[in-house]
Design a protein around this motif. Structure first.
Motif, PDB file in Angstrom:
ATOM      1  N   UNK A  30       1.102  -1.013   0.233  1.00  0.00           N
ATOM      2  CA  UNK A  30      -0.462   0.114  -0.136  1.00  0.00           C
ATOM      3  C   UNK A  30       0.740   0.925   0.199  1.00  0.00           C
ATOM      4  N   UNK A  31       0.365   2.223  -0.550  1.00  0.00           N
ATOM      5  CA  UNK A  31       1.393   3.218  -1.292  1.00  0.00           C
ATOM      6  C   UNK A  31       0.498   4.660  -0.779  1.00  0.00           C
ATOM      7  N   UNK A  32       0.899   5.537   0.138  1.00  0.00           N
ATOM      8  CA  UNK A  32       0.706   6.569  -0.186  1.00  0.00           C
ATOM      9  C   UNK A  32       0.827   7.689  -0.516  1.00  0.00           C
ATOM     10  N   UNK A  33       0.161   7.878  -1.805  1.00  0.00           N
ATOM     11  CA  UNK A  33       0.418   8.756  -2.660  1.00  0.00           C
ATOM     12  C   UNK A  33       1.171  10.212  -2.395  1.00  0.00           C
ATOM     13  N   UNK A  34       2.197  10.492  -2.487  1.00  0.00           N
ATOM     14  CA  UNK A  34       3.117  12.323  -2.530  1.00  0.00           C
ATOM     15  C   UNK A  34       4.076  11.912  -1.049  1.00  0.00           C
ATOM     16  N   UNK A  35       4.096  13.071  -1.145  1.00  0.00           N
ATOM     17  CA  UNK A  35       5.423  12.918   0.681  1.00  0.00           C
ATOM     18  C   UNK A  35       5.002  11.524   1.339  1.00  0.00           C
ATOM     19  N   UNK A  36       5.746  11.339   2.363  1.00  0.00           N
ATOM     20  CA  UNK A  36       5.656  10.705   3.510  1.00  0.00           C
ATOM     21  C   UNK A  36       4.089  10.573   3.960  1.00  0.00           C
ATOM     22  N   UNK A  37       4.147  12.103   4.724  1.00  0.00           N
ATOM     23  CA  UNK A  37       2.109  11.978   4.896  1.00  0.00           C
ATOM     24  C   UNK A  37       1.259  11.350   3.878  1.00  0.00           C
ATOM     25  N   UNK A  38       1.619  11.322   2.268  1.00  0.00           N
ATOM     26  CA  UNK A  38       0.359  10.927   1.431  1.00  0.00           C
ATOM     27  C   UNK A  38       0.037  12.367   1.307  1.00  0.00           C
ATOM     28  N   UNK A  39      -0.071  12.692  -0.184  1.00  0.00           N
ATOM     29  CA  UNK A  39      -0.530  13.923  -0.187  1.00  0.00           C
ATOM     30  C   UNK A  39      -0.778  13.861  -1.688  1.00  0.00           C
ATOM     31  N   UNK A  40      -2.202  14.622  -2.314  1.00  0.00           N
ATOM     32  CA  UNK A  40      -2.301  15.117  -3.527  1.00  0.00           C
ATOM     33  C   UNK A  40      -3.175  16.433  -4.198  1.00  0.00           C
ATOM     34  N   UNK A  41      -1.946  16.863  -4.274  1.00  0.00           N
ATOM     35  CA  UNK A  41      -1.974  18.186  -4.398  1.00  0.00           C
ATOM     36  C   UNK A  41      -1.474  18.819  -5.958  1.00  0.00           C
ATOM     37  N   UNK A  42      -1.490  19.833  -5.049  1.00  0.00           N
ATOM     38  CA  UNK A  42      -0.226  20.389  -7.046  1.00  0.00           C
ATOM     39  C   UNK A  42       1.209  20.702  -6.263  1.00  0.00           C
ATOM     40  N   UNK A  43       2.534  19.991  -7.006  1.00  0.00           N
ATOM     41  CA  UNK A  43       3.514  20.144  -6.678  1.00  0.00           C
ATOM     42  C   UNK A  43       3.788  21.883  -6.968  1.00  0.00           C
ATOM     43  N   UNK A  54       8.487  10.341  -7.896  1.00  0.00           N
ATOM     44  CA  UNK A  54       7.566   9.522  -6.260  1.00  0.00           C
ATOM     45  C   UNK A  54       8.051   8.245  -7.165  1.00  0.00           C
ATOM     46  N   UNK A  55       7.339   8.363  -7.908  1.00  0.00           N
ATOM     47  CA  UNK A  55       6.341   6.853  -8.688  1.00  0.00           C
ATOM     48  C   UNK A  55       8.380   5.857  -9.633  1.00  0.00           C
ATOM     49  N   UNK A  56       9.217   6.766  -9.562  1.00  0.00           N
ATOM     50  CA  UNK A  56      10.022   6.095 -10.373  1.00  0.00           C
ATOM     51  C   UNK A  56      10.985   5.014  -9.330  1.00  0.00           C
ATOM     52  N   UNK A  57      10.582   5.595  -7.587  1.00  0.00           N
ATOM     53  CA  UNK A  57      11.341   5.749  -6.498  1.00  0.00           C
ATOM     54  C   UNK A  57      10.902   4.577  -6.328  1.00  0.00           C
ATOM     55  N   UNK A  61       3.620  -3.780  -8.581  1.00  0.00           N
ATOM     56  CA  UNK A  61       3.173  -4.658  -8.318  1.00  0.00           C
ATOM     57  C   UNK A  61       1.496  -4.778  -8.668  1.00  0.00           C
ATOM     58  N   UNK A  62       0.892  -5.695  -9.638  1.00  0.00           N
ATOM     59  CA  UNK A  62      -0.210  -5.478  -9.874  1.00  0.00           C
ATOM     60  C   UNK A  62      -1.316  -6.074  -8.523  1.00  0.00           C
ATOM     61  N   UNK A  63      -2.183  -6.231  -8.034  1.00  0.00           N
ATOM     62  CA  UNK A  63      -3.091  -5.966  -6.581  1.00  0.00           C
ATOM     63  C   UNK A  63      -2.580  -5.085  -6.103  1.00  0.00           C
ATOM     64  N   UNK A  64      -1.044  -4.769  -5.441  1.00  0.00           N
ATOM     65  CA  UNK A  64      -0.892  -3.078  -4.779  1.00  0.00           C
ATOM     66  C   UNK A  64      -2.035  -2.103  -4.370  1.00  0.00           C
ATOM     67  N   UNK A  65      -1.537  -1.835  -3.476  1.00  0.00           N
ATOM     68  CA  UNK A  65      -2.960  -0.214  -3.276  1.00  0.00           C
ATOM     69  C   UNK A  65      -2.587   0.974  -3.332  1.00  0.00           C
ATOM     70  N   UNK A  66      -2.752   1.882  -3.957  1.00  0.00           N
ATOM     71  CA  UNK A  66      -2.458   2.981  -4.277  1.00  0.00           C
ATOM     72  C   UNK A  66      -3.819   4.370  -3.387  1.00  0.00           C
ATOM     73  N   UNK A  67      -3.136   4.738  -2.261  1.00  0.00           N
ATOM     74  CA  UNK A  67      -3.934   5.491  -1.299  1.00  0.00           C
ATOM     75  C   UNK A  67      -3.843   7.241  -1.724  1.00  0.00           C
ATOM     76  N   UNK A  68      -4.792   8.386  -2.286  1.00  0.00           N
ATOM     77  CA  UNK A  68      -4.820   9.184  -2.548  1.00  0.00           C
ATOM     78  C   UNK A  68      -5.614  10.237  -1.556  1.00  0.00           C
TER      79      UNK A  68
END
Ligand SMILES: *[C@@H]1O[C@H](CO)[C@@H](O)[C@H](O)[C@H]1NC(C)=O
Ligand SMILES: *[C@@H]1O[C@H](CO)[C@@H](O)[C@H](O)[C@H]1NC(C)=O
Ligand SMILES: *[C@@H]1O[C@H](CO)[C@@H](O)[C@H](O)[C@H]1NC(C)=O
Length: 185
Positions: A30-43, A54-57, A61-68
């Motif tokens: 499970x990945x928090x999208x964005x920085x450590x706290x998890x943020x979906x906002x304008x860079x 962030x994604x490149x790092x 895999x199939x079945x993983x979860x993203x949390x926005x």
């Protein structure tokens, strides 16, 4: 090989296959999208967000979860196709999410590339967009794995096409167990 041996090999293979499936399920990340706290906002320079790095790092895999996570007053999430992602086309997305705390499972049959944009006007142009490319196998609608997740070991002289992931795994497992059985007895 005797009947008893082949039965043992077969049972061992089934158990290992079940174990592999269990490990794969348990390993879904499970990945928090964005920085450590998890943020979906304008860079911006103030938040140091960069969704492409962030994604490149990470290896998704199939079945993983993203949390926005985001403020619903300002943002939401659209799943779009590649061309809509490039041109920031917000109409007719594949899916949309607006809870402010969206868990999106990367388990669409046959889909290796996921393109997310913020649906708020101009946010996509301001790079609030995320592309995730899955590594490993991605099953198609029939559950047949595609792609090269588990490259066969160099010793595997099986003429089977690599598309048959579970079959190849079973064959390798059976060979391994056969080898162990013959060395231990
Ligand atoms: C993110 O970083 C890449 C290089 O890793 C750069 O090309 C891109 O412009 C950056 N994007 C933002 C929004 O800063
Ligand atoms: C991509 O999605 C847009 C809608 O967002 C649609 O108009 C377009 O036809 C789609 N393109 C492809 C290649 O599916
Ligand atoms: C977000 O949703 C998850 C369940 O999907 C829940 O466990 C978590 O507490 C929620 N967090 C917030 C901040 O709402």
């Amino acid at each position: 090989m005797t009947g008893a041996q082949s039965l043992r090999v077969c049972r061992g293979g089934v158990i290992l296959l079940l174990a592999a499936g269990l490990i794969a399920a348990v390993n879904a990340a499970t990945y928090m999208v964005g920085d450590d706290g998890g943020t979906w906002t304008i860079p911006a320079t103030t938040n140091d967000l960069n969704y492409s790095s962030w994604a490149a790092a990470r290896n998704f895999r199939f079945g993983d979860e993203l949390i926005f996570r985001y403020s619903t007053a300002s943002h939401f999430v659209l799943l779009v196709n590649a061309s809509a992602y490039e041109t920031c086309l917000l109409e007719d997305p594949l899916d949309s999410y607006a809870s402010g705390n969206d868990t999106i499972t990367l388990n669409r049959p046959g889909m290796r590339d996921y393109y997310f944009v913020c649906g708020a006007p101009s946010h996509c142009w301001l790079q609030q967009k995320l592309q995730v490319t899955l590594v490993g196998s991605v099953p198609d609608a029939l559950g047949v794995p595609e792609g090269a997740s588990t490259p066969p070991p160099p010793s595997a002289a099986s003429p089977r096409p690599p598309a048959s992931g579970p079959v190849t795994l079973a064959a390798i497992t059976a060979l391994l167990l056969l080898f162990l059985t013959s060395t231990l007895t």
